[in-house]
Design a protein around this motif. Structure first.
Motif, mmCIF file in Angstrom:
data_model
loop_
_atom_site.group_PDB
_atom_site.id
_atom_site.type_symbol
_atom_site.label_atom_id
_atom_site.label_comp_id
_atom_site.label_asym_id
_atom_site.label_seq_id
_atom_site.Cartn_x
_atom_site.Cartn_y
_atom_site.Cartn_z
ATOM 1 N N GLY A 262 49.967 -100.014 48.627
ATOM 2 C CA GLY A 262 49.503 -98.912 47.965
ATOM 3 C C GLY A 262 49.635 -97.757 49.008
ATOM 4 N N ALA A 263 48.822 -96.610 48.686
ATOM 5 C CA ALA A 263 48.955 -95.496 49.656
ATOM 6 C C ALA A 263 48.513 -95.776 51.014
ATOM 7 C CB ALA A 263 48.106 -94.326 48.951
ATOM 8 N N TRP A 264 47.295 -96.671 51.149
ATOM 9 C CA TRP A 264 46.527 -97.220 52.468
ATOM 10 C C TRP A 264 47.727 -97.816 53.337
ATOM 11 C CZ3 TRP A 264 45.806 -101.123 55.695
ATOM 12 C CH2 TRP A 264 44.713 -100.873 56.644
ATOM 13 N N GLY A 265 48.650 -98.768 52.676
ATOM 14 C CA GLY A 265 49.516 -99.770 53.396
ATOM 15 C C GLY A 265 50.742 -98.778 53.723
ATOM 16 N N GLN A 266 51.085 -97.923 52.797
ATOM 17 C CA GLN A 266 52.233 -96.888 53.038
ATOM 18 C C GLN A 266 52.027 -96.043 54.309
ATOM 19 O OE1 GLN A 266 53.957 -94.951 49.662
ATOM 20 N NE2 GLN A 266 53.200 -96.713 48.282
ATOM 21 N N ALA A 267 50.695 -95.593 54.417
ATOM 22 C CA ALA A 267 50.235 -94.374 55.472
ATOM 23 C C ALA A 267 50.452 -95.400 56.840
ATOM 24 C CB ALA A 267 48.864 -94.172 55.186
ATOM 25 N N VAL A 268 49.898 -96.643 56.857
ATOM 26 C CA VAL A 268 49.747 -97.460 57.962
ATOM 27 C C VAL A 268 51.151 -97.730 58.719
ATOM 28 C CG1 VAL A 268 49.089 -99.960 58.970
ATOM 29 C CG2 VAL A 268 47.471 -98.221 57.495
ATOM 30 N N LEU A 269 52.055 -98.323 57.619
ATOM 31 C CA LEU A 269 53.053 -98.528 58.251
ATOM 32 C C LEU A 269 54.225 -97.486 58.670
ATOM 33 C CD1 LEU A 269 55.623 -100.533 58.405
ATOM 34 C CD2 LEU A 269 56.121 -100.242 55.961
ATOM 35 N N GLN A 270 53.970 -96.350 57.865
ATOM 36 C CA GLN A 270 54.506 -95.081 58.435
ATOM 37 C C GLN A 270 54.238 -94.649 59.791
ATOM 38 O OE1 GLN A 270 54.301 -91.762 55.798
ATOM 39 N NE2 GLN A 270 56.534 -91.059 56.235
ATOM 40 N N ALA A 271 52.895 -94.921 60.055
ATOM 41 C CA ALA A 271 52.467 -94.668 61.528
ATOM 42 C C ALA A 271 53.055 -95.524 62.347
ATOM 43 C CB ALA A 271 50.778 -94.782 61.254
ATOM 44 N N ALA A 272 53.037 -96.687 62.167
ATOM 45 C CA ALA A 272 53.567 -97.630 63.078
ATOM 46 C C ALA A 272 55.222 -97.433 63.174
ATOM 47 C CB ALA A 272 53.413 -99.064 62.691
ATOM 48 N N LEU A 273 55.791 -97.048 62.214
ATOM 49 C CA LEU A 273 57.174 -96.858 62.371
ATOM 50 C C LEU A 273 57.558 -95.646 63.116
ATOM 51 C CD1 LEU A 273 58.469 -97.587 58.908
ATOM 52 C CD2 LEU A 273 58.985 -99.089 60.727
#
Length: 498
Positions: free
Chosen positions: A330-341
């Motif tokens: 969801g939105a939480w996971g997408q934000a976290v992965l984007q930050a890592a990338l």
């Protein structure tokens, strides 16, 4: 000083075509082909005797090719040793050619009777020798061969397979419709990659490699298709730490995961990272999981992430980032992965992060990441079916590494690690590890080792092996059933302190 671990110290693995070429060159160098067949049969007979010294009878199932020829010669050796031999041929002996015909004649001259296989016949031996199909199988088993394989499996007797269990594809480990379930497989000249991954570990039993005097690696132009990881690497890799070392020398691992309601996976990854010797471990997770982390392992620095801004700030603190466990899509996971990338830190990408990569970043590549898919996640990343991945796991692992860069860990029986330095197979692990959280523990272990080794590929190979060996140690201590992912960390700690 122990030598640095390298693939050259591992057992090489070959395709069936490569082994046939090794066989051809050995014969061209002056060893008669029938003499090589006799060597193979003699080696198989020694393996038989080592495992079943009290056996007084044997059923030898011979196919029409050279694998069957090995069986005929072994039948003669068994007869000479005083065993009662039931020799069964899938073809009339008169129809055999070349070395297979010569081997059949040798067995007949030694007084070994032979029966043409008929459906419903009883296999009378205490042990069955499977010399039916060998490595040349290229299509699904059908007809009489399948009936024979079914008869071997139904007999309920111990089975010794020659070269590969009949019905197993030597290059992929996939079952070709049906396969012999062997207790031991004696494989010749070059060890076959397909024996160590896919379906094969469930059919091959113990693998007894017999080179027959052929030094495969002396043929420098025949490059092994893969290598088999060996436990001896651990001593070379995990040398004593420097006396003046401090936590800053051993890496800061950041685990990013644990969306609201899914905290367990990230906690497992974090604790595994700590047990594998990271200097510091931080956990960026949903606020509701912070107190559980402090209770479970207060050494882990847990921080709450409400959204993208928090994730972007925390992503800057780790030397290595493990992203994905319990992250959600969801939105939480997408934000976290984007930050890592967006960071330049090495990444270990697992679980939900892999599914998000497939859906939202389908062409993204990176040299400094480790992707750890199970077959389902690999299928999504490759845009194919799980069946296609499992039909040729080595090809799938290589394809994914070529498409995405970095290092790829294709999990499952016979886990594969594909990187710029080639393909390695992990022969360790057990069915007790087929339980929730095992992949999360692996990702935490990989994060710590990536932080401690300059070589991303070496760190990944070591992490996969330590994880599997820890599972084996835990199963040996208390059994496979009921083995939990959280059991592995304490056993892994012992392994990395040899």
């Amino acid at each position: 000083m122990n030598p640095e671990p390298s693939v050259e110290t591992l057992r090489p693995l070959y395709t069936a075509a490569q082994v046939r070429e090794l066989d051809r060159r050995t014969i061209a160098a002056g060893i008669e082909s029938f003499a090589l067949m006799q060597r193979a049969a003699s080696s198989a007979w020694h393996s038989f005797r080592a495992r079943w010294p009290q056996a007084k009878s044997v059923s030898v199932i011979c196919g029409s090719g050279n694998n069957g020829g090995d069986g005929h010669v072994l039948a003669a050796l068994a007869q000479q040793a005083g065993l009662k031999v039931q020799r069964i041929s899938s073809r009339e002996l008169e129809s055999l050619a070349n070395d297979a015909a010569r081997a059949a004649e040798l067995a007949s001259a030694a007084g070994v009777g032979c029966e043409r296989f008929q459906a419903g016949m009883t296999l009378t031996g205490e042990v069955i020798v499977d010399a039916l199909l060998g490595t040349g199988l290229s299509r699904p088993v059908e007809g009489e061969a399948r009936t024979l394989i079914d008869a071997i499996n139904r007999a309920g007797k111990p089975v010794l397979s020659l070269d590969v269990p009949s019905g197993i594809a030597a290059d992929t480990g996939a079952v070709q419709g049906a396969a012999v379930n062997a207790d031991c497989t004696v494989t010749f000249i070059g060890d076959k990659i397909g024996l160590h991954t896919g379906d094969a570990p469930g059919y091959s039993g113990e693998i007894d490699f017999r080179p027959l005097g052929v030094k495969a690696q002396a043929f420098f132009d025949i490059v092994p298709t893969a290598w088999r990881l060996e436990e001896s690497w651990l001593v070379s890799a995990f040398t004593p730490r420097p006396r003046a070392g401090h936590k800053g020398h051993f890496g800061h691992v950041l685990v990013m995961g644990g969306a609201p309601g899914f905290g367990g996976a990230a906690l497992l990854a974090s604790q595994a990272a700590a047990r594998l010797g990271a200097g510091k471990v931080s956990l960026a997770t949903a606020a509701e999981h912070v107190s559980a982390s402090l209770t479970r392992c207060p050494e882990i620095m847990a921080r709450s992430v409400a959204g993208g801004a928090d994730a972007a700030a925390f992503a800057q603190i780790g030397d290595v980032i493990v992203v994905g466990p319990g992250m959600g899509e969801g939105a939480w996971g997408q934000a976290v992965l984007q930050a890592a990338l967006k960071t330049e830190a090495p990444l270990v990408v697992d679980a939900d992060a892999l599914n998000l990569l497939a859906a939202r970043w389908p062409t993204l590549t990176r040299d400094n990441w480790v992707l750890t898919p199970h077959p389902g996640e690999a299928a999504r990343l490759l845009e194919c079916s799980v069946a296609e991945v499992q039909a040729d796991r080595p090809a799938a692992a290589r394809a994914l590494q070529r498409a995405r860069g970095g290092v790829v860990v294709l999990k499952g029986a016979g886990t594969l690690v594909a990187g710029p330095g080639g393909l390695v197979v992990c022969p360790f692990g057990n069915p007790g590890m087929a339980s929730g959280g095992m992949g999360d523990v692996l990702s935490g272990m990989l994060g710590t080792l990536v932080a401690q080794f300059d070589d991303l590929e070496l760190a990944t190979r070591l992490g996969v092996m330590v994880h599997a060996l820890a599972g084996d140690a835990a199963a040996k201590a208390h059994g496979e059933r009921g083995l939990l992912a959280s059991d592995l960390a304490s056993y892994a700690r012992i392994l990395i302190n040899p």
